[in-house]
Design an enzyme around this catalytic site. Structure first.
Site, PDB file in Angstrom:
ATOM      1  N   CYS A 125       0.824  -1.195   0.000  1.00  0.00           N
ATOM      2  CA  CYS A 125       0.000   0.000   0.000  1.00  0.00           C
ATOM      3  C   CYS A 125       0.871   1.262   0.000  1.00  0.00           C
ATOM      4  CB  CYS A 125      -0.992   0.009   1.161  1.00  0.00           C
ATOM      5  SG  CYS A 125      -2.392   1.127   0.836  1.00  0.00           S
ATOM      6  N   ASP A 194      -4.108   1.551   9.222  1.00  0.00           N
ATOM      7  CA  ASP A 194      -5.220   2.476   9.402  1.00  0.00           C
ATOM      8  C   ASP A 194      -5.781   2.402  10.809  1.00  0.00           C
ATOM      9  OD1 ASP A 194      -6.401   3.743   6.584  1.00  0.00           O
ATOM     10  OD2 ASP A 194      -5.147   1.982   6.332  1.00  0.00           O
TER      11      ASP A 194
END
Length: 319
Positions: A125, A194
Site C-alpha cells: 500500500c 489504518d
C-alpha cells in the site's frame, strides 16, 4: 463549501492515507469554524458537531479520522464562551497537524534503527509513515532495494514506487499475488496501518494479512509504522473496527457487465492478527503488539467512561 468538498474527497479516496486524512479533516474543521458567523456558543458547537459527524462518516475503518476530529472538537466542547471555543478549535487543529507531521519524522528515526545494513524491504500500500522509515534508512545507506506491491484495485502502489524512486531507491514493482514468491528475497516487511486494536491486531489495506502470513512463514520480521492516533480506543470495550466495502466498479470498471450470478466483493481492508506482527513503531517508541492497550490507556489518556460519552465515536461506531 470546503467542508463538503473535503468530505467528498476523503470518501472518494482523492485524499488517501490515514495520516493525510486526519490532517485534512483537522484543517477542514479549522477552516469551517472560521467561516461560521454563530452568535452563541451553543449554535457554534452545534454547527461544529454536525461538521464533525459529516467528516467521521466518510471512511469507517481509519480511526485516525475520528481520533483527529475528537481531539480538535474537545476544545469546542469544553469551552465556556464562544470566543474560547473559536480559539480552542483553531489552536487544537494547528497542534494536531503539527504533531502528526512530527510523529512521522520520529517514527522514521526509530524504525531506521531496526533496519539492518544492505536491507531488502517489502512494503504494501501507500503508507506515509512506512515510506518515511524506508527513506530514512536509505539516507543512512542501509537499503539495497525495495519490493513494492501493486495494491489492487486502487493501485496505491504506483504512488509508493514514485515516492521511493524520487528518493533514489531501487524498486521492484510486483503484483499483490507475487508477495509469497519474493518473500525469501527480502529481509523484512514494513507497512503502515489504518488502525491498531487493543489486542495489537493491525487493520490495513486489503492484502496486508496475507503478506504478514507469508512473512511469518518465511521468518521475516513484519514491522508496522503507526502514529499513536491510529490506535482504536473503543476496541478496549470489545467493539470491532468496521471494515469498509468499496464499490464493485473499482474492481471491474464501469463498462464491464458480469454474468448474472456473479457478485463482486471489494473489502478495502483486512485484519492482521497480532501473532503475525513482530513490532509496532510509533513516535513514542517501538514495542510488541501486546503493548497496544498501554498506549491507549497511558498515552492517549482516554478512560472507558470518557469513551462512552464521546460523541464522535458513539455516532461513528454505533451505527
Amino acid at each position: 463549501m470546503v467542508l463538503t468538498k473535503t468530505a467528498e474527497d476523503i470518501s472518494s479516496m482523492r485524499i488517501r492515507g490515514a495520516g493525510r486524512i486526519a490532517r485534512t479533516a483537522a484543517a477542514a474543521l479549522q477552516e469551517h469554524g472560521a467561516s461560521l458567523d454563530s452568535e452563541t456558543l451553543a449554535a457554534f458547537t452545534h454547527e461544529m458537531e454536525e461538521a464533525a459527524d459529516l467528516l467521521c462518516g466518510t471512511r469507517p475503518t481509519a480511526v485516525s479520522l475520528p481520533n483527529a476530529v475528537r481531539y480538535v472538537m474537545q476544545g469546542v466542547q469544553k469551552a465556556a464562551t464562544l470566543e474560547e471555543a473559536q480559539h480552542a478549535l483553531h489552536d487544537r487543529a494547528t497542534a494536531f497537524i503539527h504533531d502528526s507531521l512530527a510523529a512521522v519524522e520520529k517514527i522514521a528515526e526509530i524504525a531506521a534503527r531496526q533496519i539492518p545494513n544492505d536491507a531488502v524491504i517489502m512494503t504494501h500500500c501507500n503508507s506515509e509513515a512506512a515510506i518515511a522509515c524506508i527513506i530514512r534508512a536509505h539516507e543512512q545507506g542501509k537499503v539495497r532495494e525495495v519490493y513494492a506491491t501493486e495494491v489492487r484495485p486502487r493501485n496505491q502502489g504506483y504512488i509508493t514506487i514514485q515516492m521511493l524512486s524520487d528518493a533514489g531507491i531501487p524498486v521492484n514493482f510486483i503484483v499483490d499475488s507475487a508477495a509469497r514468491m519474493f518473500m525469501p528475497k527480502v529481509d523484512l516487511v514494513i507497512t503502515g496501518t489504518d488502525a491498531v486494536t487493543a489486542n495489537g491486531a493491525v487493520v490495513n489495506k486489503i492484502g496486508t494479512a496475507q503478506i504478514a502470513l507469508c512473512a511469518h512463514e518465511a521468518r521475516k520480521p513484519f514491522i508496522v509504522a503507526a502514529e499513536t492516533y491510529k490506535f482504536a480506543p473503543r476496541t478496549i470495550l470489545g467493539e470491532r473496527i468496521p471494515i469498509e466495502w468499496r464499490p464493485p466498479e473499482e474492481v471491474i470498471g464501469s463498462e464491464k457487465q458480469l454474468p448474472p450470478t456473479v457478485t463482486v466483493k471489494n473489502p478495502a481492508f483486512d485484519v492482521t492478527p497480532p501473532a503475525y506482527v513482530d513490532l509496532i513503531v510509533t513516535e513514542i517508541g517501538a514495542f510488541a503488539p501486546s503493548y497496544a492497550p498501554v498506549v491507549i490507556r497511558d498515552h492517549l489518556g482516554w478512560d472507558i467512561i470518557e469513551f462512552q460519552k464521546d460523541y464522535a465515536f458513539t455516532h461513528h461506531y454505533g451505527e
